[in-house]
Each structure stands twice: as structure tokens, then as C-alpha cells.
Design an enzyme around this catalytic site. Structure first.
Site, mmCIF file in Angstrom:
data_model
loop_
_atom_site.group_PDB
_atom_site.id
_atom_site.type_symbol
_atom_site.label_atom_id
_atom_site.label_comp_id
_atom_site.label_asym_id
_atom_site.label_seq_id
_atom_site.Cartn_x
_atom_site.Cartn_y
_atom_site.Cartn_z
ATOM 1 N N ARG A 91 0.837 -1.193 0.000
ATOM 2 C CA ARG A 91 0.000 0.000 0.000
ATOM 3 C C ARG A 91 0.879 1.253 0.000
ATOM 4 O O ARG A 91 1.987 1.246 0.525
ATOM 5 C CB ARG A 91 -0.918 0.026 1.227
ATOM 6 C CG ARG A 91 -2.105 -0.946 1.144
ATOM 7 C CD ARG A 91 -2.993 -0.854 2.362
ATOM 8 N NE ARG A 91 -2.318 -1.356 3.539
ATOM 9 C CZ ARG A 91 -1.791 -0.601 4.491
ATOM 10 N NH1 ARG A 91 -1.867 0.729 4.411
ATOM 11 N NH2 ARG A 91 -1.191 -1.134 5.523
ATOM 12 N N TYR A 234 -1.555 -3.525 -6.943
ATOM 13 C CA TYR A 234 -1.287 -4.331 -5.758
ATOM 14 C C TYR A 234 -2.379 -4.263 -4.682
ATOM 15 O O TYR A 234 -2.796 -3.176 -4.272
ATOM 16 C CB TYR A 234 0.040 -3.897 -5.111
ATOM 17 C CG TYR A 234 0.513 -4.918 -4.115
ATOM 18 C CD1 TYR A 234 1.238 -6.032 -4.548
ATOM 19 C CD2 TYR A 234 0.201 -4.817 -2.778
ATOM 20 C CE1 TYR A 234 1.639 -7.001 -3.648
ATOM 21 C CE2 TYR A 234 0.601 -5.782 -1.877
ATOM 22 C CZ TYR A 234 1.315 -6.871 -2.327
ATOM 23 O OH TYR A 234 1.704 -7.837 -1.435
ATOM 24 N N LYS A 243 -9.568 -2.402 1.497
ATOM 25 C CA LYS A 243 -9.293 -1.283 2.389
ATOM 26 C C LYS A 243 -10.055 -0.023 1.969
ATOM 27 O O LYS A 243 -10.530 0.736 2.807
ATOM 28 C CB LYS A 243 -7.783 -1.020 2.461
ATOM 29 C CG LYS A 243 -6.995 -2.228 2.992
ATOM 30 C CD LYS A 243 -7.441 -2.615 4.375
ATOM 31 C CE LYS A 243 -7.035 -3.999 4.823
ATOM 32 N NZ LYS A 243 -5.721 -4.205 5.315
ATOM 33 N N HIS A 263 -10.576 -2.781 11.206
ATOM 34 C CA HIS A 263 -9.471 -3.623 10.736
ATOM 35 C C HIS A 263 -9.302 -4.781 11.720
ATOM 36 O O HIS A 263 -8.349 -4.817 12.491
ATOM 37 C CB HIS A 263 -8.203 -2.764 10.668
ATOM 38 C CG HIS A 263 -7.066 -3.380 9.916
ATOM 39 N ND1 HIS A 263 -5.755 -2.979 10.085
ATOM 40 C CD2 HIS A 263 -7.033 -4.360 8.981
ATOM 41 C CE1 HIS A 263 -4.972 -3.679 9.291
ATOM 42 N NE2 HIS A 263 -5.710 -4.535 8.616
ATOM 43 N N SER A 285 -1.395 -3.862 10.326
ATOM 44 C CA SER A 285 -1.028 -4.720 9.203
ATOM 45 C C SER A 285 0.194 -5.562 9.543
ATOM 46 O O SER A 285 1.168 -5.059 10.108
ATOM 47 C CB SER A 285 -0.738 -3.852 7.982
ATOM 48 O OG SER A 285 -1.881 -3.085 7.671
ATOM 49 N N CYS A 287 0.582 -7.894 11.735
ATOM 50 C CA CYS A 287 0.816 -8.075 13.172
ATOM 51 C C CYS A 287 0.034 -9.239 13.760
ATOM 52 O O CYS A 287 -0.163 -9.304 14.972
ATOM 53 C CB CYS A 287 0.512 -6.791 13.920
ATOM 54 S SG CYS A 287 1.710 -5.490 13.573
ATOM 55 N N ASP A 310 -9.338 -10.025 8.529
ATOM 56 C CA ASP A 310 -8.807 -8.678 8.264
ATOM 57 C C ASP A 310 -9.802 -7.552 8.542
ATOM 58 O O ASP A 310 -9.395 -6.495 8.990
ATOM 59 C CB ASP A 310 -8.331 -8.592 6.811
ATOM 60 C CG ASP A 310 -7.373 -7.426 6.569
ATOM 61 O OD1 ASP A 310 -6.403 -7.282 7.336
ATOM 62 O OD2 ASP A 310 -7.603 -6.646 5.626
ATOM 63 N N ARG A 402 2.219 -12.164 -0.674
ATOM 64 C CA ARG A 402 0.862 -12.489 -0.210
ATOM 65 C C ARG A 402 0.276 -13.690 -0.939
ATOM 66 O O ARG A 402 0.689 -14.017 -2.054
ATOM 67 C CB ARG A 402 -0.054 -11.290 -0.457
ATOM 68 C CG ARG A 402 0.340 -10.016 0.288
ATOM 69 C CD ARG A 402 -0.490 -9.789 1.496
ATOM 70 N NE ARG A 402 0.040 -8.748 2.363
ATOM 71 C CZ ARG A 402 -0.546 -8.381 3.505
ATOM 72 N NH1 ARG A 402 -1.659 -8.960 3.900
ATOM 73 N NH2 ARG A 402 -0.010 -7.458 4.261
HETATM 74 P P1 GTP Z 1 -2.396 -8.002 7.286
HETATM 75 O O1 GTP Z 1 -2.922 -8.980 6.308
HETATM 76 O O2 GTP Z 1 -1.307 -7.154 6.736
HETATM 77 O O3 GTP Z 1 -3.475 -7.138 7.878
HETATM 78 O O4 GTP Z 1 -1.637 -8.843 8.451
HETATM 79 P P2 GTP Z 1 -2.117 -9.735 9.686
HETATM 80 O O5 GTP Z 1 -2.416 -8.860 10.856
HETATM 81 O O6 GTP Z 1 -3.165 -10.688 9.272
HETATM 82 O O7 GTP Z 1 -0.777 -10.526 10.088
HETATM 83 P P3 GTP Z 1 -0.385 -12.071 9.907
HETATM 84 O O8 GTP Z 1 -1.230 -12.986 10.749
HETATM 85 O O9 GTP Z 1 -0.316 -12.368 8.475
HETATM 86 O O10 GTP Z 1 1.069 -12.080 10.547
HETATM 87 C C1 GTP Z 1 2.114 -11.276 10.074
HETATM 88 C C2 GTP Z 1 3.425 -11.800 10.530
HETATM 89 O O11 GTP Z 1 3.466 -11.899 11.960
HETATM 90 C C3 GTP Z 1 3.731 -13.201 10.005
HETATM 91 O O12 GTP Z 1 5.063 -13.259 9.585
HETATM 92 C C4 GTP Z 1 3.500 -14.088 11.187
HETATM 93 O O13 GTP Z 1 4.271 -15.247 11.153
HETATM 94 C C5 GTP Z 1 3.864 -13.194 12.378
HETATM 95 N N1 GTP Z 1 3.092 -13.583 13.589
HETATM 96 C C6 GTP Z 1 1.749 -13.797 13.672
HETATM 97 N N2 GTP Z 1 1.395 -14.205 14.915
HETATM 98 C C7 GTP Z 1 2.524 -14.241 15.647
HETATM 99 C C8 GTP Z 1 2.814 -14.571 17.017
HETATM 100 O O14 GTP Z 1 1.945 -14.949 17.811
HETATM 101 N N3 GTP Z 1 4.125 -14.464 17.411
HETATM 102 C C9 GTP Z 1 5.114 -14.062 16.549
HETATM 103 N N4 GTP Z 1 6.352 -13.987 17.010
HETATM 104 N N5 GTP Z 1 4.884 -13.754 15.252
HETATM 105 C C10 GTP Z 1 3.605 -13.829 14.803
HETATM 106 C C1 SPV Z 2 -2.912 -4.651 5.200
HETATM 107 O O1 SPV Z 2 -1.940 -3.988 4.814
HETATM 108 O O2 SPV Z 2 -3.463 -4.439 6.308
HETATM 109 C C2 SPV Z 2 -3.437 -5.750 4.365
HETATM 110 C C3 SPV Z 2 -2.897 -5.911 3.015
HETATM 111 O O3 SPV Z 2 -4.325 -6.463 4.802
HETATM 112 S S1 SPV Z 2 -3.582 -4.811 1.843
HETATM 113 O O4 SPV Z 2 -4.737 -5.446 1.240
HETATM 114 O O5 SPV Z 2 -2.550 -4.565 0.831
HETATM 115 O O6 SPV Z 2 -3.984 -3.595 2.508
HETATM 116 MN MN MN Z 3 -4.899 -5.848 6.929
#
Ligand code: GTP
Ligand code: SPV
Ligand code: MN
Length: 623
Positions: A91, A234, A243, A263, A285, A287, A310, A402
């Protein structure tokens, strides 16, 4: 010029787009499509029906164009790899605009543009931007078609990648179109990659695998409820249901109409006693939302099922509860870090019919990314298309690589995923990526303190957007890049839910990312986060003990289930440590940040800061 009315009937027009009304009886929709086509000058207009045949046709076309690489059908059936342009990987917050009539309605956290001036600029960049291309018309529904919390939109785009991705991420096609024709309101969303196949002086130019433009606009008109996106193919820039609509436009709609667009993931937890809880959680994001939504509990007898990963739309229900739907139909998840040991549910979900973007390609035609397997392959083709070995200085997959996959493929998808009236939310969680200060879990004593907890999220920046990874930034409610109006009004809107919802959810804060002095994570995370979920559910039931701290309630000694977990006592101590000096600085930072919201900052937020300060002063709190 060719105008395709349906997949079966193609009409050729000679010189104008008068026929591109498409297979719709809706005069406003056909007029709008005609208007956008007249501006962007595509060679053809195709109305999308959301069918599997259409998906297959478009993916085949993208393979021929070099946009998609088909993966080995034995290893990963129905799946493709897309490599974006290296400049179009996330983004672009600096080019994301909120064009409200008054600057103060966008607030200090958004890039504001005067709507008239922005419309003029957009008319300039979109003029002829689709020349030589096909313009697709994609009617879509966010949420089950016709549901009481759902909304409709129509995206026009010159990107078949966006069409196919929208087909996975939303409910597209004929049923959404029928709902629009029946008179339901819809949000217009215009998208162009900004790479016409004809140059300024009318000469044809060749296409590239990932067309985009260095100039980008991700523009929102919250009052007109309209989206214009230019220059990027993207994710959040191009899949406009996500979003742009489901957060930026919808948050502004929600404020007007008394609901919330957040979110947040949504999950269903079932206890060993078969008691069901629904939780919504906002983390910035990259996290951990997808991971928590698909968590496999390590605690025996507990079960977690996925509703969303999400975005959540939440409305006060007739039952006096806050009811949530996941407006999406698929997952656009972070690949790096997703592996058999961390998220086996996601790994199973990714076994077929996936579009991967910016991951690495293995020698046998499969995909790989950092954290997928224990062992690193000897040779790969990296996300840029270059040879890669474990000695290479850069990662094989882009950190924001992704996967795009249908929710129906998720093995943990909940039976109420599709429930039009949504699920009743029992608890809301707020979290961020914090190496220090923020405890593993806290509970807010009341709604106002809960809103303060959401407002005070800070997080170390990730690769999900442009910017410096690791830098701590305020990200209130994990909505900093997504709130479609003034953040102070947003806090007030959350506070006002106390008057709209009879049985409010409890609010908790979590932080999986606290680190020791040596830099390692203190908490094992992933499946072990079920221990925190257990404490939360037991608090909801009223059966778990808590202890007060200045920053909220934490598990009393022995209340967090650590059976069979090997975390050193010193680490546990550190996971819950509240250092008064560090917290005093944290509050200074927060106050300076909140000051930006001026008189739109609700008084209750300031009072919450004072309460924490008093608590810190009252006792040097150690645990
Ligand atoms: P967006 O799609 O961008 O909104 O991200 P999201 O909040 O869905 O994050 P996602 O679950 O994809 O995790 C992002 C990164 O954080 C990945 O590399 C995970 O492996 C890492 N992660 C997720 N949960 C944990 C956790 O409990 N501990 C640690 N150390 N890392 C984590
Ligand atoms: C984020 O950045 O929080 C996402 C990926 O979930 S995007 O769709 O690119 O915003
Ligand atoms: Mn997101």
C-alpha cells in the site's frame, strides 16, 4: 471496438461506447460505466459474471501475457504466481487521499485533498488511461448478498489480476448485479493501472507482465461514497472492496449510520464445556490477525474457528449485542512466516487454487517463502525473477508477499461465516507489535478504558506499507491508514457505542511481540496464544482471577494456564512487567500525539491518560 455484453454475446461497435450499457437494466449503472469508458477509452468493455469459467478464462489470458506463472499442477493445482513490478509491492499511504469537503473532517492523520481539485487531477490522469486495454465491470457484494449488514459496489478496472482477485476476495457477479438492479445503493470504484497501450502521440506500445505507473492515487470521496485508484495493481491499492471500501468509505458510512467498520479479525472460540464465544481483534497490518484467526489451540479441549482475518463490520443488533460480519469472501494473507509449525491451517488452505504474489519459485514449479519450511531450498527463483541461493543477500520472497485464497478453502472456517445477521461479539482485542512496555494481556476495566486502549495502540512498522520497517508509530485502533474521517471523531464514535449497544463487549489488550534484552520473543505465540484466549474467555464467564495494574487487569498469579509450557519464570515476569518510568514516557508520547486532534479529542481519552498516570504514581508497581 468490441463490447462484450455477456460471456456469450459480443457486440462490435464502430466508433463509440453507446452500446456498453451491458447486461443491466439499471440506468444509473450503465450511465456510469459509459461515462468511465468515455473518459478512459478502453478498446472493449466486459461485464463480469463471477463464474469459475470467467476465472479460468482470465487466468489463462494472464498466463499468456506473462502476468501469471502457472504452478506445478501436481504440487499446487489451480495455482499461480504473480511477480509485481518491484515498485508496486505494498500500500502507498503517502498517495492515499481522503477528499472530504472540509479539511478538518479528514483530520490530521489523513492526506486531505479538496474534492473539486482532486477530481480535476483524476480526470487528467484517467483520461485515456485504458487505451488499448479491456475495461472490466465487476459488481460485488461486501458480505452475503442482501444481508442486513452487507453493502454493494461496482469496480471497473483494466487489470485482469484485480478482477480475478476481487472474484476470490468478494462475492462478485450476477447476484450482486441483481441486488443493484433491485434498487440497493452501491459504491462506484474506478481502478486503472495507468499503463495505456498507446502512448501520448498515439503510437502503440507493448504490454508488460505487471503494468503500473510511478504516479499513484488511492483516492476516496467519503461524502459521495466513491473511490478512484490509479497506478497500482497491488492488494489494498487495487482490490477496491477491501481497504478502500470496507474500511475507508465504510468507516465514514458507519459513523453516519451508527455502526463500525474495523481492521479486525473475527473468530469463534469453543471451550471444553462447549461454551461459544465470538472475539474480534484489531492488530495493525502484518501483526498477526490471520494467524490468530486460524489458530490451532495447544490447550486440550479448546477449539478456534475462523470468521474473518482482516475486516469486521459491526452493528448494534436487535438483541442488544454488537453483531459482526466479515465483509470479505477470501484471504489476502502475508506469506512470509506462514509455515507448518506456525499456521498449519493456512498451509492446508493453500494446497490448491491460490494466487501467490511476490513469493519465490522452486525448481519443481512450486512456491517458497521465508518461514514456510525448516529447510531452505538450495536454489530458487526469487520474487524479482532472479536466481537465488541461501547465500543471497536479500530474501527470496518479498517481506510483503501475499496469498489470495477463497475463505471456503479454510479448514477452520466457522459454520456462521456466512450468517447474514453476523455473530454477537463477546470481546474486542487490541494489539500491536511492541518489543517493550506492553504486557502480554490486559483487560480494560470498562468501555471508556477499552476505547483508550484501542486509541493508544502503537506498533513497529511492517512491510505491509511503504516506510521504515521497525519504526514505532501510533496506529490507533490499527486504523491509522484506514479511517475515512477525523481520528478524534472516530474515538468519539467508539465511545458513543456505549449508548447504542446494551450489552457491550469486554475489551482486552494483547502483545505477542515482547522481546528480551537479547532480542528474542519472550512469548512463543501462535498456537500458544490459546492460553491467552482461555484467560479471556474465563474472564467473560467470570471464572478467572485478575489483578489490577495501572494499565489494566492482568491474570492473577496462576490464572494464566501455563501447563506444559516451557517459558522461564524471568521471561514471564518480563512479559507482564509495567515499568513506571517507561510508561510515563509512553504516556508523554501519547499525550503529544493526542494533542494533534485538538478539540475533536473526546475528554474521556484525556481522563484515561490521567487515570493511568495516577495509578503509576500511586505505587511503584511490580509483579
Ligand atoms: P495483514 O494482512 O497485513 O493485515 O496482516 P495480519 O495482521 O493478518 O498478520 P499475519 O497474521 O499475516 O502475521 C504477520 C506476521 O506476523 C507473520 O510473519 C507471522 O508469522 C507473524 N506472527 C503472527 N502471529 C505471531 C505470534 O503470535 N508471534 C510471533 N512472534 N509472530 C507472529
Ligand atoms: C494490510 O496492509 O493491512 C493488508 C494488506 O491487509 S492490503 O490489502 O494490501 O492492505
Ligand atoms: Mn490488513
Amino acid at each position: 471496438m468490441t463490447i462484450e455484453l455477456t460471456r456469450e454475446s459480443t457486440v462490435t461497435a464502430t466508433d463509440d461506447l453507446q452500446l456498453s450499457t451491458g447486461p443491466t437494466s439499471d440506468p444509473a449503472l450503465s450511465a456510469w460505466v459509459r461515462e468511465i469508458a468515455a473518459l478512459t477509452r478502453p478498446d472493449a468493455v466486459v461485464w463480469c459474471d463471477g463464474s469459475r469459467a470467467e476465472h479460468d478464462r482470465l487466468t489463462a489470458q494472464m498466463v499468456a501475457a506473462g502476468t501469471l506463472i502457472p504452478l506445478n499442477p501436481t504440487l499446487r493445482p489451480g495455482s499461480f504466481l504473480a511477480r509485481s513490478a518491484p515498485t508496486d509491492v505494498a500500500r502507498v499511504e503517502s498517495r492515499t487521499f481522503i477528499a472530504s469537503h472540509r479539511r478538518e473532517d479528514a483530520g490530521p492523520t489523513n492526506n486531505w485533498r479538496e474534492p473539486g481539485a482532486l477530481r480535476e487531477e483524476l480526470a487528467g490522469v484517467f483520461a485515456g488511461s485504458m487505451r488499448g486495454r479491456t475495461m472490466y465491470v465487476v459488481p460485488f457484494s461486501m458480505g452475503p448478498v442482501g444481508g442486513p449488514i452487507s453493502q454493494l459496489g461496482v469496480q471497473v478496472t483494466d487489470s485482469p489480476y484485480a478482477v480475478v482477485s476481487m472474484g476470490i476476495m468478494t462475492r462478485t457477479g450476477t447476484s450482486a448485479l441483481a441486488a443493484i438492479e433491485a434498487g440497493a445503493p452501491w459504491v462506484p470504484a474506478v481502478h486503472s493501472v495507468g499503463y495505456p497501450l498507446v502512448d501520448a502521440v498515439g503510437r502503440a506500445r507493448a504490454d508488460v507482465p505487471w503494468p503500473c505507473n510511478d504516479l499513484k492515487y488511492i483516492a476516496h470521496f467519503p461524502e459521495a461514497r466513491e473511490i478512484w485508484s490509479f497506478g497500482s495493481g497491488y492488494g489494498g491499492n487495487a482490490l477496491l472492496g477491501k481497504k478502500c471500501f470496507a474500511l475507508r468509505i465504510a468507516s465514514a458510512m458507519g459513523r453516519q449510520e451508527g455502526w463500525l467498520a474495523e481492521h479486525m479479525l473475527v473468530l469463534k472460540v469453543t471451550s471444553p464445556e462447549s461454551k461459544v464465544f465470538h472475539l474480534a481483534a484489531a492488530f495493525p497490518s502484518a501483526c498477526g490477525k490471520t494467524n490468530l484467526a486460524m489458530l490451532r489451540p495447544t490447550l486440550p479441549g479448546w477449539r478456534v474457528e475462523t470468521i474473518g482475518d482482516d475486516i469486521a463490520w459491526m452493528r448494534p443488533g436487535p438483541d442488544g449485542r454488537l453483531r459482526a460480519i466479515n465483509p470479505e469472501a477470501g484471504f489476502f494473507g502475508v506469506a512470509p512466516g506462514t509455515g507448518w509449525s506456525t499456521n498449519p491451517t493456512a498451509m492446508q488452505m493453500l494446497s490448491q487454487d491460490v494466487i501467490f504474489t511476490n513469493v519465490a519459485l522452486t525448481d519443481d514449479g512450486d512456491v517458497w517463502w521465508e518461514g514456510m519450511t525448516e529447510e531452505t531450498p538450495e536454489h530458487l527463483v526469487d520474487w524479482r525473477g532472479e536466481d537465488w541461493t541461501p547465500d543471497s543477500p536479500t530474501p527470496a520472497a518479498h517481506p510483503n508477499a501475499r496469498f489470495t485464497v477463497a475463505a471456503s478453502q479454510c479448514p477452520s472456517i466457522a459454520d456462521d461465516f456466512d450468517a447474514p445477521e453476523g455473530v454477537a461479539i463477546d470481546a474486542v482485542l487490541f494489539g500491536g507489535r511492541r518489543r517493550s512496555n506492553v504486557p502480554l494481556v490486559t483487560q480494560a476495566p470498562d468501555w471508556s478504558a477499552g476505547v483508550f486502549l484501542g486509541a493508544s495502540i502503537s506498533s513497529e512498522q511492517t512491510a505491509a506499507a511503504e516506510g521504515t520497517v521497525g519504526e514505532l508509530r501510533h496506529d490507533p485502533f490499527a486504523m491509522l491508514p484506514f479511517a475515512g474521517y477525523h481520528m478524534g471523531d472516530y474515538f468519539a464514535h467508539w465511545l458513543s457505542m456505549a449508548d447504542r449497544v446494551e450489552h457491550l463487549p469486554q475489551v482486552f489488550g494483547v502483545n505477542w511481540f515482547r522481546r528480551g534484552d537479547d532480542g528474542r520473543f519472550l512469548w512463543p505465540g501462535f498456537g500458544e496464544n490459546s492460553r491467552v484466549l482461555e484467560w479471556i474467555c474465563r474472564r467473560l464467564e467470570g471464572t478467572a482471577a485478575a489483578e489490577e495494574t495501572p494499565v489494566g487487569l492482568v491474570p492473577a498469579a496462576g490464572a494464566l494456564n501455563l501447563d506444559g509450557l516451557d517459558v522461564p519464570a524471568a521471561d514471564l515476569q518480563e512479559l507482564f512487567a509495567v515499568d513506571p518510568a517507561a510508561w510515563s514516557q509512553e504516556l508523554d508520547r501519547l499525550e503529544a500525539y493526542f494533542a494533534r486532534f485538538g478539540d475533536r479529542l473526546p475528554a474521556q481519552i484525556g481522563q484515561s491518560v490521567d487515570r493511568v498516570r495516577d495509578g503509576l504514581r500511586a505505587a511503584r508497581w511490580t509483579r
